[in-house]
Design an enzyme around this catalytic site. Structure first.
Site, PDB file in Angstrom:
ATOM      1  CG  HIS A 112      16.128  11.981   1.021  1.00  0.00           C
ATOM      2  ND1 HIS A 112      17.451  11.704   0.782  1.00  0.00           N
ATOM      3  CD2 HIS A 112      15.438  10.899   0.555  1.00  0.00           C
ATOM      4  CE1 HIS A 112      17.560  10.520   0.198  1.00  0.00           C
ATOM      5  NE2 HIS A 112      16.355  10.020   0.056  1.00  0.00           N
ATOM      6  N   GLY A 164       0.810  -1.211   0.000  1.00  0.00           N
ATOM      7  CA  GLY A 164       0.000   0.000   0.000  1.00  0.00           C
ATOM      8  C   GLY A 164       0.834   1.247   0.000  1.00  0.00           C
ATOM      9  CG  ASP A 165      -1.235   4.848   0.006  1.00  0.00           C
ATOM     10  OD1 ASP A 165      -1.581   4.656   1.192  1.00  0.00           O
ATOM     11  OD2 ASP A 165      -2.032   5.221  -0.876  1.00  0.00           O
ATOM     12  CG  PHE A 166       3.614   7.290   2.834  1.00  0.00           C
ATOM     13  CD1 PHE A 166       4.647   6.644   3.485  1.00  0.00           C
ATOM     14  CD2 PHE A 166       3.891   7.943   1.644  1.00  0.00           C
ATOM     15  CE1 PHE A 166       5.937   6.650   2.971  1.00  0.00           C
ATOM     16  CE2 PHE A 166       5.168   7.958   1.115  1.00  0.00           C
ATOM     17  CZ  PHE A 166       6.197   7.302   1.778  1.00  0.00           C
TER      18      PHE A 166
END
Length: 580
Positions: A472, A453-455
């Site tokens: 970064h 998935g994602d964050f």
């Protein structure tokens, strides 16, 4: 024996007492009052207080011996000739160096460590000598009195860094030279105006001959300085040649065709690699200049540095050379566009974000993942952070979540080092499969689980959360969103570890400064100072602890915890991706 000149014996005794009463840790803050803690540790790690020096001008050798005995100092029957002080005296007083028989004695001081001495420059001035005026002047002004620090393991880079640090705190170059009798280079400085040691001069004493550092320290004529500056600028301007020479050597598989023991000549290598013999010879000579290969009578061999480019070297940096000599090299050609417009050069050149671009090309995506693994030395040894250690030692097995953890390199190291830890890796589908293979191979598969998935999908309830080289990649707005997702997932007791190259608070040299430019051009992200991270964390309901831990390759572990109740879960979040 002639009577001892007034004050000489007292001056010698005071110098011996000073050496006995001070060490490196107590002396450096007095010498350079503006040093911060990190600078003090760095200086103390690179050099040690070696001696306090003075110039004595006795009428004869017996008087000098008596002075030493009176101060409980041993007389050295085999003093060494001085080169640097003799030259300084000759220049200051318009004398011929041959007239000045200056010797160096270094008696140890009772009550002080054996390696700490008094350094005595001795010039005999008999009564009625035409050196009497010189002696009176030197006794009054004590030009040669100084404190000396021995540089541990000197090399040009370390010496230049020490010189820069002294200069930043107000120490000004004040001569120096190479003494062939001792095979040592000395660099003198005038102490800062606010120094509290009572000494106005400082010496860095470095074993060996360091002509380039010495030339820069001494300065020279305007024409010489201009020539050196032009040569330095040429080296800087031709840095692209180095990048491509290294990348091409990997594309040709040149490092894989060589080793450190058996030599191979250019024609044989050209036949093996399918290259033009003459042009390959030119490349090999350039790689020799870079210390990637060495040339011998029977051909070329790989150096220890060059082995890092071999495909079979654990953590090989060959893929990194191909990335920096390939797509990232191309993007830097559009650096002006980034500086003028704020748009990432990579996006401008390729028409899309580099994560998306790599995902479209399986071969490029694999190369990118391999290049990321090359930075594993950042975690060697494995970060022994107290938060991880505490989670591993808890009564129930602790859990660490690696957010956008790539191929599982870091998570695998943490799980291997702490056999009771459980691990969770959050990543994109193709990266999850690569991480599963990697963690199984390390024997950690039974303690690992995976979230695709994602964050927005950061799992809840863990003990330690890791963001390694993730923030970064993003601008501040996206970083803030990522950190809010972490804060929402973290229990009250959990720790967040952020691994990044942190920009220094001043203008000191740092790898983070170079990577800041790289991130700007390729991802639209940036490296940040610690106080910048602190603000981003605070906005997400987290606070930065004052216990940053340095890692190899210029990285730092920042440590944060929650300061507020969990935030409500958002509807949308940026996509989780592996960092550059």
């Amino acid at each position: 024996m002639t009577a001892t000149p007034p004050g000489d014996a007292a001056y010698l005794r005071a110098t011996a007492d000073f050496v006995r009463d001070h060490d490196t840790a107590t002396l450096l803050p007095l010498l350079l009052p503006g040093l911060d803690g990190a600078e003090l540790r760095s200086l103390a790690g690179h050099c040690r207080f070696a001696h306090a020096a003075l110039l004595l001008l006795p009428p004869d050798e017996e008087t000098l011996r008596t002075q030493l005995v009176a101060c409980n100092l041993d007389f050295d029957a085999n003093p060494q000739p001085s080169v640097v002080v003799r030259r300084r005296l000759a220049e200051r007083h318009g004398r011929d160096e041959a007239e000045l028989d200056v010797t160096i004695l270094r008696p140890s001081v009772p009550g002080a460590p054996k390696e700490r001495t008094v350094e005595i420059f001795a010039l005999t001035v008999p009564p009625g000598s035409d050196l009497a005026e010189l002696a009176a002047h030197e006794r009054e002004h004590q030009h040669e009195s100084h404190l000396a620090f021995e540089v541990q393991h000197p090399d040009p880079l370390a010496l230049r860094g020490l010189c820069a640090l002294l200069a930043r705190h107000g120490a000004a170059p004040d001569g120096g030279g190479y003494n062939p009798h001792e095979d040592a280079t000395v660099l003198y400085f005038t102490a800062p105006a606010d120094s509290r040691t009572g000494y106005r001069r400082v010496e860095l004493h470095a074993g060996g001959d360091h002509p380039g550092v010495l030339a820069d320290h001494l300065g020279s004529t305007g024409a010489d300085r201009e020539h050196r500056s032009a040569e330095t600028l040429l080296h800087l301007l031709t840095g692209a040649w180095t990048t491509q020479a290294l990348a091409v050597s990997v594309r040709l598989a040149l490092p894989d065709a060589l080793d450190t023991r058996t030599a191979a000549d250019a024609p044989a290598l050209a036949h093996t690699l399918g290259a033009d013999p003459q042009n390959l010879g030119t490349l090999l000579r350039y790689l020799t200049m870079l210390n990637v290969v060495t040339e011998h009578h029977d051909g070329y061999r790989l150096t220890e540095l060059g082995t890092l480019l071999r495909a079979d070297t654990p953590g090989s940096m060959g893929a990194l050379a191909l990335m920096y000599g390939g797509p990232f090299y191309q993007s830097f050609a559009a650096l002006e566009h980034t500086v003028r417009t704020g748009e990432a050069a990579f996006d401008h050149l390729f028409g899309e974000n580099h994560f998306i671009h790599f995902a479209r090309d399986p071969e490029l995506a694999s190369l990118f993942d391999q290049s990321m693994a090359a930075s594993a030395r950042m975690f060697d040894p494995v970060p022994a952070h107290p938060a991880v250690t505490a989670a591993a030692a808890a009564p129930r097995p602790g859990t660490v979540v690696d957010i956008a953890g790539g191929n599982g390199e870091l998570l695998g190291r943490l799980l291997t080092a702490h056999p009771r830890l459980q691990g969770v890796l959050l990543e994109r589908p193709h990266a999850v499969e690569a991480a599963r293979t990697r963690l199984d191979a390390l024997g950690c598969g039974d303690r690992s689980s995976y979230v695709t998935g994602d964050f927005a999908d950061v799992p809840t309830g863990a003990d330690v959360y890791v963001l390694s080289r993730v923030l970064h990649d993003w601008d501040d707005a996206r970083c803030a969103e990522i950190l809010r997702h972490c804060a929402r997932a973290m229990p009250a007791h959990a720790d967040l570890l952020i691994i990044e190259r942190v920009l220094p608070a001043d203008s000191s040299t740092s790898l983070a400064t170079a990577w800041d430019l790289h991130m700007m051009a390729n991802t639209g992200g940036r490296e940040r100072r610690a106080d910048h991270y602190a603000r981003l964390l605070a906005d997400a309901g987290l606070h930065l602890l004052d216990d940053a831990t340095p890692l190899p390759l210029g990285a730092t572990v920042l440590h944060a915890r929650r300061t507020t109740a969990p935030l409500p879960h958002p509807a949308q979040a940026p996509e989780a991706t592996q960092p550059a």
